[in-house]
Scaffold this motif. Structure first.
Motif, short mmCIF file in Angstrom:
data_model
loop_
_atom_site.label_atom_id
_atom_site.label_comp_id
_atom_site.label_asym_id
_atom_site.label_seq_id
_atom_site.Cartn_x
_atom_site.Cartn_y
_atom_site.Cartn_z
N ARG A 6 14.53 74.32 67.42
CA ARG A 6 14.39 72.88 67.61
C ARG A 6 15.68 72.16 67.28
O ARG A 6 16.02 71.16 67.88
CB ARG A 6 13.26 72.34 66.74
CG ARG A 6 13.15 70.82 66.83
CD ARG A 6 11.99 70.32 66.02
NE ARG A 6 11.99 68.88 66.03
CZ ARG A 6 11.54 68.14 67.02
NH1 ARG A 6 11.03 68.73 68.08
NH2 ARG A 6 11.57 66.84 66.97
N SER A 98 11.89 76.16 64.55
CA SER A 98 12.96 75.61 63.73
C SER A 98 13.15 76.46 62.49
O SER A 98 12.23 77.15 62.05
CB SER A 98 12.64 74.16 63.32
OG SER A 98 11.60 74.13 62.37
N LEU A 118 8.98 75.45 61.65
CA LEU A 118 7.98 74.97 62.60
C LEU A 118 7.90 75.91 63.79
O LEU A 118 8.90 76.48 64.22
CB LEU A 118 8.34 73.57 63.10
CG LEU A 118 8.35 72.41 62.11
CD1 LEU A 118 8.57 71.10 62.85
CD2 LEU A 118 7.07 72.36 61.31
N GLU A 120 6.45 75.59 67.73
CA GLU A 120 5.97 74.62 68.71
C GLU A 120 5.52 75.35 69.98
O GLU A 120 6.17 76.30 70.43
CB GLU A 120 7.07 73.62 69.07
CG GLU A 120 7.58 72.82 67.89
CD GLU A 120 8.73 71.91 68.28
OE1 GLU A 120 9.05 71.83 69.49
OE2 GLU A 120 9.32 71.28 67.39
N ARG A 146 4.93 69.76 73.56
CA ARG A 146 4.60 70.80 72.59
C ARG A 146 3.96 70.22 71.34
O ARG A 146 4.32 69.12 70.89
CB ARG A 146 5.86 71.58 72.19
CG ARG A 146 6.53 72.32 73.33
CD ARG A 146 7.64 73.22 72.84
NE ARG A 146 8.71 72.46 72.21
CZ ARG A 146 9.79 72.02 72.83
NH1 ARG A 146 9.94 72.23 74.14
NH2 ARG A 146 10.73 71.35 72.18
N ALA A 148 3.52 70.89 67.26
CA ALA A 148 4.29 71.57 66.22
C ALA A 148 3.36 71.96 65.08
O ALA A 148 2.49 71.17 64.66
CB ALA A 148 5.40 70.65 65.70
N ASN A 157 -1.12 71.27 61.91
CA ASN A 157 -0.42 70.54 62.97
C ASN A 157 0.33 69.37 62.36
O ASN A 157 -0.22 68.59 61.59
CB ASN A 157 -1.42 70.04 64.01
CG ASN A 157 -0.77 69.16 65.06
OD1 ASN A 157 -1.03 67.96 65.10
ND2 ASN A 157 0.07 69.73 65.89
N SER A 192 9.20 62.01 70.02
CA SER A 192 8.23 62.61 69.11
C SER A 192 7.30 61.55 68.53
O SER A 192 7.67 60.36 68.44
CB SER A 192 8.94 63.33 67.96
OG SER A 192 9.80 64.34 68.45
N LEU A 196 5.67 63.87 63.48
CA LEU A 196 6.75 64.84 63.59
C LEU A 196 8.08 64.23 63.16
O LEU A 196 8.86 64.86 62.43
CB LEU A 196 6.85 65.38 65.02
CG LEU A 196 7.80 66.55 65.24
CD1 LEU A 196 7.50 67.70 64.29
CD2 LEU A 196 7.76 67.03 66.67
#
Length: 294
Positions: A6, A98, A118, A120, A146, A148, A157, A192, A196
């Motif tokens: 990410r 990430s 993370l 995703e 997506r 995450a 989530n 986002s 997020l």
């Protein structure tokens, strides 16, 4: 293949720019193994997260997994299922990840909770805007959405991202040659939700200090990124590299005290060696595999 990061460590590494003749004849599908397995390593120079001035070097082992099935495919573009595919639109699956961040090693985040890695996943619509007849050049609009997740104390989530991308691919000597050069140029503008954005950029009241005021990140635009990636296959060896420019000017969270660098350059290199491949062959062009051949 390496997992996409990410924060910009996208390991789907692409393509060399060589002059492409617009009058070249269409290429016949190449016959390639149904699957390939291998391994290698990648070296990355990336920030802790987008907007962090803390940049670190990583060296990771990486798997090489290629599968050229009718529905499921795994290659330089990642792992995806081709649920719907026409000359104009392809529907598949987008994945991303990430790296974790140790807050004690990050000056802006000291005393805060660590950032967990993370994962995703979500649907991807790939719209083919333009292609040459021989598929050696292609311009696509990619529309991934997506969700995450973190995996600390179960699956949680933490938000959603919509990251439209304009992607130009150039390939030589053909779109499906096993020893082709690949050059990819990509522009992305992610959006986002507030959960997020808040995961990375919010500062709770309990973590506020005289130099790090409380902050709540809103939902919305997350800046823009440009990535150039180059790769080449020589028999069983694959080599690649990328460089990315990231600009957070105008991002809805740009005023977060955790954003200490609004413009960044990152990159990485990788190599893999294929140590096993299928005896079953498939004719493959840029639109996907054909019938299996024994």
């Amino acid at each position: 293949m390496p997992a996409k990061e990410r924060n910009g460590a996208r390991a789907a590494l692409s393509l060399l720019l060589i002059s492409i003749s617009s009058s070249a004849a269409p290429q016949q599908p190449e016959v390639l193994p149904l699957w390939e397995l291998g391994g290698g390593a990648t070296a990355l120079h990336i920030p802790d997260y987008r907007g962090s001035e803390e940049i670190r070097n990583y060296v990771f082992p990486i798997p090489w997994v290629v599968y050229r099935g009718e529905i499921l495919r795994a290659d330089r573009d990642g792992v995806r299922a081709r649920f719907f595919d026409t000359d104009r639109i392809e529907l598949s699956v987008s994945v991303s990840a990430s790296v974790p961040v140790d807050s004690d090693r990050n000056a802006a985040r000291q005393g805060m909770e660590d950032l967990r890695p993370l994962f995703e996943v979500g649907p991807l619509a790939n719209v083919h805007l333009w292609r040459t007849d021989d598929r050696r050049a292609a311009l696509d609009l990619r529309l991934p959405v997506r969700a995450a997740f973190t995996f600390q104390s179960g699956v949680r989530n933490v938000g959603y991202v919509f990251a439209p991308q304009l992607n130009l691919d150039l390939r030589w000597p053909s779109a499906s040659a096993p020893d082709r050069w690949n050059l990819g140029l990509l522009v992305e503008a992610p959006f986002s939700d507030k959960r997020l954005n808040g995961y990375f950029y919010s500062v709770p009241a309990a973590d506020a200090t005289p130099t790090r005021p409380e902050y709540r990140a809103p939902a919305g635009y997350g800046g823009w990124q440009v990535l150039a990636a180059l790769s080449h296959r020589i028999d069983r060896w694959w080599f690649g590299g990328y460089i990315k420019y990231d600009n957070l000017s105008g991002a809805v969270f740009a005023d977060s005290p955790l954003v200490t660098q609004r413009q960044q350059v990152s990159g990485g290199v990788a190599f893999s060696y294929v140590f096993a491949r299928s005896a079953t062959m498939v004719p493959v062009d840029d639109d996907g595999p054909g019938r299996l051949l024994k």
